[in-house]
Motif scaffolding. Structure first.
Motif, PDB file in Angstrom:
ATOM      1  N   ARG A   1      27.208  12.444  21.863  1.00  0.00           N
ATOM      2  CA  ARG A   1      27.260  13.890  22.118  1.00  0.00           C
ATOM      3  C   ARG A   1      28.512  14.508  21.508  1.00  0.00           C
ATOM      4  NH1 ARG A   1      29.301  17.783  25.173  1.00  0.00           N
ATOM      5  NH2 ARG A   1      30.845  16.365  26.062  1.00  0.00           N
ATOM      6  N   ASN A   2      29.660  13.827  21.640  1.00  0.00           N
ATOM      7  CA  ASN A   2      30.905  14.335  21.056  1.00  0.00           C
ATOM      8  C   ASN A   2      30.834  14.363  19.533  1.00  0.00           C
ATOM      9  OD1 ASN A   2      32.133  14.725  23.542  1.00  0.00           O
ATOM     10  ND2 ASN A   2      33.063  12.688  23.579  1.00  0.00           N
ATOM     11  N   ALA A   3      30.323  13.289  18.950  1.00  0.00           N
ATOM     12  CA  ALA A   3      30.206  13.241  17.486  1.00  0.00           C
ATOM     13  C   ALA A   3      29.273  14.336  16.986  1.00  0.00           C
ATOM     14  CB  ALA A   3      29.686  11.866  17.055  1.00  0.00           C
TER      15      ALA A   3
ATOM     16  N   ILE B   1      30.353  17.388  14.343  1.00  0.00           N
ATOM     17  CA  ILE B   1      29.644  17.532  13.068  1.00  0.00           C
ATOM     18  C   ILE B   1      28.980  18.899  12.989  1.00  0.00           C
ATOM     19  CG2 ILE B   1      27.700  16.671  11.697  1.00  0.00           C
ATOM     20  CD1 ILE B   1      28.405  13.856  12.813  1.00  0.00           C
ATOM     21  N   SER B   2      28.361  19.317  14.094  1.00  0.00           N
ATOM     22  CA  SER B   2      27.713  20.626  14.128  1.00  0.00           C
ATOM     23  C   SER B   2      28.727  21.745  13.922  1.00  0.00           C
ATOM     24  CB  SER B   2      26.998  20.805  15.475  1.00  0.00           C
ATOM     25  OG  SER B   2      26.462  22.101  15.598  1.00  0.00           O
TER      26      SER B   2
ATOM     27  N   ASP C   1      18.982  19.208  11.632  1.00  0.00           N
ATOM     28  CA  ASP C   1      18.623  18.498  12.861  1.00  0.00           C
ATOM     29  C   ASP C   1      19.558  17.303  13.069  1.00  0.00           C
ATOM     30  OD1 ASP C   1      17.423  17.419  15.056  1.00  0.00           O
ATOM     31  OD2 ASP C   1      15.622  16.710  14.006  1.00  0.00           O
ATOM     32  N   LEU C   2      20.297  17.340  14.159  1.00  0.00           N
ATOM     33  CA  LEU C   2      21.247  16.260  14.466  1.00  0.00           C
ATOM     34  C   LEU C   2      20.772  15.415  15.652  1.00  0.00           C
ATOM     35  CD1 LEU C   2      24.649  18.183  14.110  1.00  0.00           C
ATOM     36  CD2 LEU C   2      23.515  16.728  12.413  1.00  0.00           C
ATOM     37  N   THR C   3      19.555  15.647  16.101  1.00  0.00           N
ATOM     38  CA  THR C   3      19.044  14.850  17.211  1.00  0.00           C
ATOM     39  C   THR C   3      18.661  13.459  16.712  1.00  0.00           C
ATOM     40  OG1 THR C   3      16.806  15.712  16.843  1.00  0.00           O
ATOM     41  CG2 THR C   3      18.179  16.870  18.438  1.00  0.00           C
ATOM     42  N   GLY C   4      18.898  12.464  17.534  1.00  0.00           N
ATOM     43  CA  GLY C   4      18.585  11.092  17.150  1.00  0.00           C
ATOM     44  C   GLY C   4      19.747  10.456  16.392  1.00  0.00           C
TER      45      GLY C   4
ATOM     46  N   PHE D   1      31.467   6.746  17.197  1.00  0.00           N
ATOM     47  CA  PHE D   1      30.019   6.727  17.423  1.00  0.00           C
ATOM     48  C   PHE D   1      29.365   5.601  16.636  1.00  0.00           C
ATOM     49  CE2 PHE D   1      26.143   7.853  15.088  1.00  0.00           C
ATOM     50  CZ  PHE D   1      25.218   7.740  16.120  1.00  0.00           C
ATOM     51  N   LEU D   2      29.727   5.447  15.372  1.00  0.00           N
ATOM     52  CA  LEU D   2      29.094   4.444  14.522  1.00  0.00           C
ATOM     53  C   LEU D   2      29.384   3.030  15.021  1.00  0.00           C
ATOM     54  CD1 LEU D   2      27.313   4.343  12.019  1.00  0.00           C
ATOM     55  CD2 LEU D   2      29.370   4.140  10.623  1.00  0.00           C
ATOM     56  N   GLU D   3      30.609   2.808  15.475  1.00  0.00           N
ATOM     57  CA  GLU D   3      30.959   1.494  16.023  1.00  0.00           C
ATOM     58  C   GLU D   3      30.129   1.197  17.274  1.00  0.00           C
ATOM     59  OE1 GLU D   3      34.863  -1.016  17.663  1.00  0.00           O
ATOM     60  OE2 GLU D   3      35.038   1.115  17.185  1.00  0.00           O
TER      61      GLU D   3
END
Length: 235
Positions: free
Chosen positions: A75-77, A81-82, A116-119, A160-162
């Motif tokens: 959610r933070n990432a 980004i948004s 779209d940033l969902t998922g 987030f990626l980690e």
């Protein structure tokens, strides 16, 4: 007349095996109602089965626990980004950044909507695009975007990626334990069936009520058809 039915769940299999093996530890082995060889096989298998179920429980609990934390991290990432994309679009509208430079970020120059940033897959894709796009624009002499700065975006994206990669490792570990248990269940069912057959044969000469009560001590599970009166049953 009651009928028996093999266990259908892992825990039911475990209970049946523990009862059968436990009886061998409670009575003299020459009094055991099924063969000593089968008891040895069941005892050795039970250790492996208990370990497999424990490992699966641990993996599942850890995966669930980290999943809840990962949702907050994602959610933070997503938020950073948004916000970065929104600031980028506003900078283009104010002519502070050339419209065609949006292609460096993989964005449509004519579209000012946030993609779209969902998922997780979309978040990975656009986080990578935005970070690489900002680096390319800066190399062309562009002025950095602030609030949020790309460094701040990268921090949350990397966290987030980690976490995402760690979740994949945990999911794979859980899947492996499930596959292992699935294979063990085949062996469990065979052992239970053999034990039950031998135990029932051992008590076959007894009246039905006495036979059923003795068999239950070895983990046999009996069901009663509609209208039948159940005997003394502790299940």
């Amino acid at each position: 007349m009651p009928y028996r039915r093999l266990p259908k769940t892992n825990q039911a299999r475990l209970r049946s095996l523990r009862k059968a093996v436990g009886m061998g530890e409670m009575v003299n082995l020459y009094e055991l109602s099924y063969s000593y060889k089968l008891w040895e096989d069941a005892k050795g298998f039970l250790t492996r089965y208990e370990r497999a179920l424990f490992e699966n429980k641990q993996c599942s609990e850890k995966q669930f626990s980290t999943s809840k934390k990962q949702q907050e991290i994602a959610r933070n990432a997503r938020m950073y980004i948004s916000h970065f994309i929104q600031v980028l679009n506003m900078s283009v509208i104010r002519n502070e950044i050339k419209r065609e430079q949006k292609t460096l970020y993989g964005l449509d120059p004519e579209n000012n909507l946030v993609p779209d940033l969902t998922g997780d897959e979309n978040l990975i894709k656009w986080g990578k695009n935005i970070i690489e796009g900002e680096q390319k624009r800066l190399l062309q002499g562009g002025v950095p975007i602030y609030n949020p700065a790309i460094a701040k975006v990268r921090v949350h994206y990397d966290i987030f990626l980690e976490g995402y990669n760690n979740q994949k490792v945990l999911q794979n570990s859980t899947s492996r334990t499930i596959e292992s248990i699935s294979e063990l269940n085949k062996e469990a069912d065979t052992l239970i069936l053999n034990i039950w057959d031998e135990v029932e044969a051992f008590y076959a000469h007894l009246p039905i009520e006495e036979k059923v009560n003795n068999c239950k001590k070895y983990g046999l599970i009996y069901y009663y058809r509609k209208g039948e009166i159940e005997m003394d049953d502790n299940e």
